[in-house]
Write a protein that holds these residues in place. Structure first.
Motif, PDB file in Angstrom:
ATOM      1  N   VAL A  13       0.847  -1.190   0.000  1.00 18.61           N
ATOM      2  CA  VAL A  13       0.000   0.000   0.000  1.00 18.61           C
ATOM      3  C   VAL A  13       0.883   1.241   0.000  1.00 18.61           C
ATOM      4  O   VAL A  13       1.755   1.393   0.865  1.00 18.61           O
ATOM      5  N   LEU A  71      -5.394   6.696   1.140  1.00 20.50           N
ATOM      6  CA  LEU A  71      -5.328   5.267   1.451  1.00 20.50           C
ATOM      7  C   LEU A  71      -6.554   4.751   2.200  1.00 20.50           C
ATOM      8  O   LEU A  71      -6.783   3.545   2.274  1.00 20.50           O
ATOM      9  N   GLY A  72      -7.347   5.647   2.761  1.00 18.32           N
ATOM     10  CA  GLY A  72      -8.533   5.231   3.505  1.00 18.32           C
ATOM     11  C   GLY A  72      -9.159   6.427   4.181  1.00 18.32           C
ATOM     12  O   GLY A  72      -8.815   7.576   3.895  1.00 18.32           O
ATOM     13  N   THR A 132      -9.054   0.901   5.588  1.00 22.96           N
ATOM     14  CA  THR A 132      -8.690   0.744   4.182  1.00 22.96           C
ATOM     15  C   THR A 132      -9.544  -0.355   3.562  1.00 22.96           C
ATOM     16  O   THR A 132     -10.007  -1.261   4.268  1.00 22.96           O
ATOM     17  N   GLU A 134      -8.579  -2.760   1.713  1.00 16.22           N
ATOM     18  CA  GLU A 134      -7.869  -4.046   1.716  1.00 16.22           C
ATOM     19  C   GLU A 134      -7.816  -4.695   3.091  1.00 16.22           C
ATOM     20  O   GLU A 134      -8.003  -5.904   3.232  1.00 16.22           O
TER      21      GLU A 134
END
Length: 267
Positions: free
Chosen positions: A20, A136-137, A147, A149
């Motif tokens: 990430v 990223l989130g 996030t 993922e």
């Protein structure tokens, strides 16, 4: 040149098996997206005046290990991840510096010990806000970055660079589903049933509980991130039903596993 440098950076991250990565221009810190916002002394340029871009990397917290928390197992994973994040961000900052763009890494934990946090529960830079601004989130009720993922089961490291890199888009979709499992299961009652930042963590309560766990060599706590239902990692590890942490009868095999690990390696 800017795009070529960013591609070289992303290639380097792939080579280092960093899953990430996000980038934010330092100007993003100057445009508050909610209140209360970060004070200016915590902005990147207040720490490294030459900074033009901020790079954030993330490493996933392994869910089955986290599920044993509080335990020596999760403690060792946490320490390992912090060490890797410091090494990776240092290496990436050196990589950029060697290409002619002076860069510095920010240590994963910007405080000396949990005892310090009892008096002043703040680090000199927020990796969470950097991850948010780097796309990223976004924040969940548990005051962590969620996030797609890994949900909140991810730890971040940051690099300040003089390179002017293209920023990634911030995430528009709100990931937190307000299940309030993190609020219900927090052992220090540090969370409220409100959106971030209104439901911001009672940092002193959280730090006090962490201090008690540290005396037993089984800190950090980790409960608010392990019980969160968000993240593709739950599917990867076949943990889609996050009620398993509250439902001991139907998930006895898992609870037996966690209870086996917890008494060992600590007090």
């Amino acid at each position: 040149m800017e795009q070529q440098l960013k591609e070289a950076l992303l290639d380097k991250c792939r080579e280092m098996e960093i899953p990430v990565v996000g980038v934010a221009n330092v100007e993003r810190w100057e445009k508050p997206l909610f209140q209360p916002w970060i004070p200016e002394e915590f902005y990147p340029h207040s720490i490294y005046p030459e900074a033009r871009s901020v790079i954030v990397i993330g490493l996933p917290v392994t869910l089955p290990v986290l599920e044993t928390s509080p335990s020596i197992y999760y403690r060792e994973l946490y320490k390992t991840m912090n060490s890797l994040l410091d090494q990776y961000t240092y290496r990436l900052s050196s990589f950029l510096t060697e290409k002619g763009y002076p860069s510095v890494f920010v240590p994963r934990d910007g405080y000396g010990s949990i005892k310090v946090l009892l008096d002043n529960p703040v680090a000199f830079f927020s990796h969470r806000h950097a991850a948010f601004l780097a796309g990223l989130g976004n924040f969940g009720v548990n005051n962590t970055i969620l996030t797609p993922e890994y949900g909140p089961r991810i730890r971040f490291g940051t690099i300040f660079t003089t390179a002017e890199l293209e920023s990634d888009n911030t995430m528009e979709e709100q990931l937190c589903n307000h299940c309030m499992r993190c609020v219900r299961m927090c052992p220090s009652n540090a969370l409220e049933e409100k959106n971030y930042p209104q439901g911001i963590t009672d940092k002193k309560a959280c730090a006090s509980f962490s201090d008690e766990l540290n005396k037993r060599y089984v800190s950090p706590c980790g409960i608010c991130i392990k019980v969160c239902p968000i993240g593709e990692d739950r599917r990867t590890y076949r943990r889609e039903d996050a009620s398993m942490y509250e439902n001991k009868d139907d998930f006895k095999e898992y609870h037996n596993t966690w209870e086996h690990v917890r008494p060992y390696g600590g007090r």
